[in-house]
Design a protein around this motif. Sequence first.
Motif, PDB file in Angstrom:
ATOM      1  N   ARG A   1      57.238 105.824 106.171  1.00 19.38           N
ATOM      2  CA  ARG A   1      57.166 104.590 105.361  1.00 19.38           C
ATOM      3  C   ARG A   1      57.555 104.848 103.908  1.00 19.38           C
ATOM      4  NH1 ARG A   1      53.431 102.970 101.842  1.00 19.38           N
ATOM      5  NH2 ARG A   1      51.833 104.417 102.596  1.00 19.38           N
ATOM      6  N   ILE A   2      56.985 105.896 103.301  1.00 22.75           N
ATOM      7  CA  ILE A   2      57.307 106.100 101.881  1.00 22.75           C
ATOM      8  C   ILE A   2      58.759 106.550 101.703  1.00 22.75           C
ATOM      9  CG2 ILE A   2      54.912 106.510 101.167  1.00 22.75           C
ATOM     10  CD1 ILE A   2      55.673 109.484 100.878  1.00 22.75           C
ATOM     11  N   GLY A   3      59.280 107.257 102.713  1.00 23.46           N
ATOM     12  CA  GLY A   3      60.697 107.622 102.657  1.00 23.46           C
ATOM     13  C   GLY A   3      61.576 106.386 102.654  1.00 23.46           C
ATOM     14  N   GLU A   4      61.277 105.462 103.527  1.00 27.23           N
ATOM     15  CA  GLU A   4      62.065 104.224 103.618  1.00 27.23           C
ATOM     16  C   GLU A   4      61.950 103.416 102.322  1.00 27.23           C
ATOM     17  OE1 GLU A   4      61.683 103.728 108.478  1.00 27.23           O
ATOM     18  OE2 GLU A   4      60.406 102.542 107.151  1.00 27.23           O
ATOM     19  N   GLU A   5      60.757 103.387 101.763  1.00 28.34           N
ATOM     20  CA  GLU A   5      60.570 102.622 100.515  1.00 28.34           C
ATOM     21  C   GLU A   5      61.353 103.244  99.350  1.00 28.34           C
ATOM     22  OE1 GLU A   5      56.136 100.745 101.480  1.00 28.34           O
ATOM     23  OE2 GLU A   5      56.305 102.565 100.256  1.00 28.34           O
ATOM     24  N   ALA A   6      61.346 104.591  99.270  1.00 26.70           N
ATOM     25  CA  ALA A   6      62.077 105.257  98.181  1.00 26.70           C
ATOM     26  C   ALA A   6      63.561 104.925  98.256  1.00 26.70           C
ATOM     27  CB  ALA A   6      61.862 106.772  98.250  1.00 26.70           C
ATOM     28  N   VAL A   7      64.113 104.958  99.461  1.00 26.61           N
ATOM     29  CA  VAL A   7      65.544 104.665  99.630  1.00 26.61           C
ATOM     30  C   VAL A   7      65.817 103.192  99.321  1.00 26.61           C
ATOM     31  CG1 VAL A   7      67.429 104.582 101.313  1.00 26.61           C
ATOM     32  CG2 VAL A   7      65.866 106.544 101.278  1.00 26.61           C
ATOM     33  N   ALA A   8      64.950 102.312  99.804  1.00 24.06           N
ATOM     34  CA  ALA A   8      65.153 100.873  99.569  1.00 24.06           C
ATOM     35  C   ALA A   8      65.095 100.542  98.079  1.00 24.06           C
ATOM     36  CB  ALA A   8      64.096 100.076 100.330  1.00 24.06           C
ATOM     37  N   LEU A   9      64.289 101.283  97.339  1.00 23.13           N
ATOM     38  CA  LEU A   9      64.156 101.003  95.898  1.00 23.13           C
ATOM     39  C   LEU A   9      65.476 101.208  95.154  1.00 23.13           C
ATOM     40  CD1 LEU A   9      60.629 102.499  95.187  1.00 23.13           C
ATOM     41  CD2 LEU A   9      61.344 100.180  94.579  1.00 23.13           C
ATOM     42  N   LEU A  10      66.305 102.121  95.645  1.00 22.86           N
ATOM     43  CA  LEU A  10      67.587 102.365  94.963  1.00 22.86           C
ATOM     44  C   LEU A  10      68.427 101.094  94.882  1.00 22.86           C
ATOM     45  CD1 LEU A  10      68.741 105.785  96.467  1.00 22.86           C
ATOM     46  CD2 LEU A  10      67.774 105.379  94.194  1.00 22.86           C
ATOM     47  N   LEU A  11      68.318 100.261  95.896  1.00 20.54           N
ATOM     48  CA  LEU A  11      69.145  99.049  95.937  1.00 20.54           C
ATOM     49  C   LEU A  11      68.371  97.799  95.532  1.00 20.54           C
ATOM     50  CD1 LEU A  11      71.042  99.813  99.278  1.00 20.54           C
ATOM     51  CD2 LEU A  11      71.872 100.082  96.937  1.00 20.54           C
ATOM     52  N   ALA A  12      67.094  97.963  95.248  1.00 20.86           N
ATOM     53  CA  ALA A  12      66.274  96.787  94.895  1.00 20.86           C
ATOM     54  C   ALA A  12      66.649  96.270  93.509  1.00 20.86           C
ATOM     55  CB  ALA A  12      64.793  97.172  94.914  1.00 20.86           C
ATOM     56  N   PRO A  13      66.492  94.964  93.275  1.00 21.25           N
ATOM     57  CA  PRO A  13      66.756  94.447  91.930  1.00 21.25           C
ATOM     58  C   PRO A  13      65.700  94.927  90.935  1.00 21.25           C
ATOM     59  CG  PRO A  13      65.907  92.715  93.365  1.00 21.25           C
ATOM     60  CD  PRO A  13      66.103  93.921  94.233  1.00 21.25           C
ATOM     61  N   GLN A  14      66.111  94.947  89.668  1.00 16.15           N
ATOM     62  CA  GLN A  14      65.217  95.325  88.580  1.00 16.15           C
ATOM     63  C   GLN A  14      64.099  94.298  88.457  1.00 16.15           C
ATOM     64  OE1 GLN A  14      66.098  98.004  86.762  1.00 16.15           O
ATOM     65  NE2 GLN A  14      64.710  97.869  85.029  1.00 16.15           N
ATOM     66  N   CYS A  15      62.882  94.746  88.165  1.00 19.51           N
ATOM     67  CA  CYS A  15      61.783  93.802  87.930  1.00 19.51           C
ATOM     68  C   CYS A  15      62.123  92.959  86.695  1.00 19.51           C
ATOM     69  CB  CYS A  15      60.494  94.575  87.698  1.00 19.51           C
ATOM     70  SG  CYS A  15      59.093  93.534  87.303  1.00 19.51           S
ATOM     71  N   PRO A  16      62.222  91.646  86.862  1.00 20.74           N
ATOM     72  CA  PRO A  16      62.622  90.821  85.709  1.00 20.74           C
ATOM     73  C   PRO A  16      61.528  90.733  84.650  1.00 20.74           C
ATOM     74  CG  PRO A  16      62.156  89.441  87.623  1.00 20.74           C
ATOM     75  CD  PRO A  16      62.000  90.856  88.080  1.00 20.74           C
ATOM     76  N   SER A  17      61.956  90.509  83.405  1.00 22.86           N
ATOM     77  CA  SER A  17      60.997  90.377  82.307  1.00 22.86           C
ATOM     78  C   SER A  17      60.405  88.972  82.291  1.00 22.86           C
ATOM     79  CB  SER A  17      61.696  90.620  80.974  1.00 22.86           C
ATOM     80  OG  SER A  17      62.226  91.902  80.941  1.00 22.86           O
ATOM     81  N   GLY A  18      59.150  88.870  81.881  1.00 19.92           N
ATOM     82  CA  GLY A  18      58.527  87.560  81.769  1.00 19.92           C
ATOM     83  C   GLY A  18      57.025  87.672  81.711  1.00 19.92           C
ATOM     84  N   VAL A  19      56.367  86.551  81.545  1.00 24.86           N
ATOM     85  CA  VAL A  19      54.900  86.509  81.558  1.00 24.86           C
ATOM     86  C   VAL A  19      54.495  85.912  82.899  1.00 24.86           C
ATOM     87  CG1 VAL A  19      52.857  85.535  80.463  1.00 24.86           C
ATOM     88  CG2 VAL A  19      54.766  86.334  79.058  1.00 24.86           C
TER      89      VAL A  19
END
Lengths: 447, 480
Positions: free
Chosen positions: B217-235
């Motif tokens: 699971r953590i392996g899959e999440e690490a790889v998926a994070l590479l292509l994930a969008p940046q956390c947008p700024s906001g409140v």
Amino acid sequence: MKSIEVARLTEEGELKRFMVGLLQRSPAQQTEVMVTEWDSALTRFANNGIHQNVAERDVSVRVRVVKDGKTGVASINQMNESAASDVLNRAVAIAELQPKGEVVPMPGPAKSQRVETWSDATASATPEERADFVEAICARAKRAGLKAFGAYSTGAEQLAIANSLGVLHHHRSTKATVNSVVMGEAGSGYADRGAIDVRQLDKNDLADEVIDKAQRNQNAQPIEPGVYEVVLEEYAVAEMLEFMSFTGFSALAAQEDRSFMRPGERITGESVNIWDDGVDPSGVPTPFDFEGVPKQRVNLIEGGVASGLVYDMQTAQRAGRQSTGHGLPAPNTEGPFAVNLFMGPGTTPKADLASDIKRGIWVTRFWYVRVVHPKASIITGMTREGTFLIENGRITRPVKDLRFTQSMLDALNGTLAISQSTKLEISEYLGAARVPAVRLKAFTFTS
Amino acid sequence: MKDLAEAALNAAQIKGAAYADVRLDERVQQDITVKNGQLAAVSDDASEGFGVRVLVDGAWGFAGSARLKQDEVQEVVERAIRIARASARARSVPVDLGPPVTSRGHYRTPVERDPFTVPLTEKVELLLRADQAMGAVKGVTIREGSMEFIKQTKVFASTEGAYTEQELYESGAGIEATATSPDEVQNRSYPNSFGRHQGAGGYEYITALELDRHGQRIGEEAVALLLAPQCPSGVRTLILDASQVALQVHESCGHPTELDRVFGMEAAYAGTSFMTPEKLKHLQYGSPKVSITADALTPTGLGTFGWDDEGVPAQRSFLIQEGLFVGYLTSRETASVLGQQSNGTMRADGWNRIPLIRMTNVSLQPGDSTLEQMIAETKDGVYMETNRSWSIDDKRLNFQFGTQLAYEIVNGKRGRMLKNATYAGITPEFWNSCDAVGGKSEWQVWGLANCGKGQPPQVAHVAHGAAPTRFQNVKVGILK
């Protein structure tokens, strides 16, 4: 009374006999023994008085064995025959009980450069001398209506490494450091000093700086976060270099594709030169690393171009080259580490760094710096104990501490001036950095 | 051991100490690291020694040595006394320890399976199985797993008549998968970051983690994070997983309630505190959902023991009660300044260090919500999990944290995965915006074995009980 305060370290000949004896008894194909021994004291003060005052003597005997392609490491903090047998047996037992792994090679003998880092005055500093020094700073602060806080330490240590391939290195050193925060009702200042010889620590010089800074840093007002031109004093520059070393200068970080270093590419402003030199006497030299490899100078950033990395035996083996002498004690999974850092000076007097700045921020030091994005070299942290507004070339008023979130490479890419003087900053853990103050075009403060 | 302790105390009294204590400490530690399918490091470290703390003319002196010999005891006591006399020349106010402490007894961490009797091969095989599970995921470039086991035997004796013996065990383990691209390094770790999840206990603590079940699971999440969008700024509304809440409690409640910091004793290093004495019982630190205790009796907590390093019995007290700031972490010396008695938080990082006020198990008390309920109630928010970076100012007000993993929350549902998530705030504003805390079923004790403080530096092993928690109107996404 003076006699009991002279640092008590094992005599070099006796230490070497102990290490060679241990190597001769080892049943392993390869054996390494590293001994670190230290005798140190630290006097801590707060609210214009000493509140903690400590001393310790300790030793670490660390043994690494390689047996049938398997490695075991054990340590003990005693140095006698039974301790030697115990630590050797434990290291061998660990090696025998495990599956085969990658063997980190041991180096063969090589001559290391002799560097003098010993001061009898530091090694024999007494608690009364430390108390007098502290008392003088506290008295100055008190007279100014302020309160002094800090720590003053003196110590002596020796490091020796031997292995069954013939390496036998020994080095002894002393170190004296003092740091102080001086507080008023509405603000504080900071200063520190470090030296091999305690007599180079000037209490008046330190008190002048920290009290002046505290007096100027009263009743700071908030300022809007944003991107500002900045002057970073040496305290902040040294911390930034340590984080560059931690995240980017190691060959392991590069081999694992974690480093911001792009060999041969320009990654900072052209005036930036950063190197590691373990034998430069203007730093805190140690002539060999924790694997027993003599230290080489490594140019890390040369004229703004990423030019080199530091290697230990393992990363050098993987890269098919020689170690640069930057190994850490076994077993080490963190890779090599540049701990004798230098940043080249410029031509601007420190006092003139702000003279062309229309509106900017003067930063004394950073606090609680952490890596946010290693590959983009982004760090976050706070300013502390002396953040000032620069207007039309002059420091005009103190401002409340700010949080920054900033790429180190981007910041150094905008290097506009570098001070002609440098300052030695001794790390509280390992090594030191000799750095100038810098003027940078853009630095992002986020809150 | 007892003979040496008595000799040290006798010598200290003869030489003029008004108070003295001695700690004899023996520590063994085993560390194992598996990296990229191979055993990368095993070490077995042992350290022993003693430290003598004396009070002379109202000032402290301390000296320690690794040589456990009678002649060395005399010399170390002499050194401590001389240091104390030097301290007295430049002290501000004389130390008052308050009422005497006369604890006696023996304490041992409950251990089902002594980790030092578990074969090395069994430990390595478990780490290799977890490594294999991470390695099965294409795109994982670095896999690492580690274990740490500690056994500490401590004797404490004082001139007031205290004499305690303790055997303390710790076991810890963790795994981490890393994926890289030309611009990114993304990590996922289990069960926590900082290399390991650690607790007071035996090998049963490791077995319960089921490391090998979480590798893929953590392996899959690490790889998926590479292509994930940046956390947008906001409140936004922010929901934190329990491990990140634990670190938030540590940094923004644990440290500022250390009374030595409040009194300036750490000012030149770790800093001071915004939680000054005039705010005690007046500051609305958090919302009524927020109650935080310091409890050295919490099972498996790294801050669980029989007595602290001044001989004060382990105990439980409130720091924050329904949002109100009601108490500090104290020592004998600092408590007496406020007319209180120590609540037993003084601990030293080994025989060669003096005890300092350290967190025990500082825990956010469970509430009545659940993670799923919090998400279901949130229209526009971010869920963040597992710490990646942490930074807070010297008064413990202005903080910024980053996490390894985040998900957007849209109309009560978990949405896209987000990378490089960060959030920032000011401590009381943040805790006053807390409107939901997870219940007992999601509450867990998280060990933190890297808490730095003091000069010379000391590392404490502490713990925090926490459950998933929700906060409103939080600044998220600092990176563009």
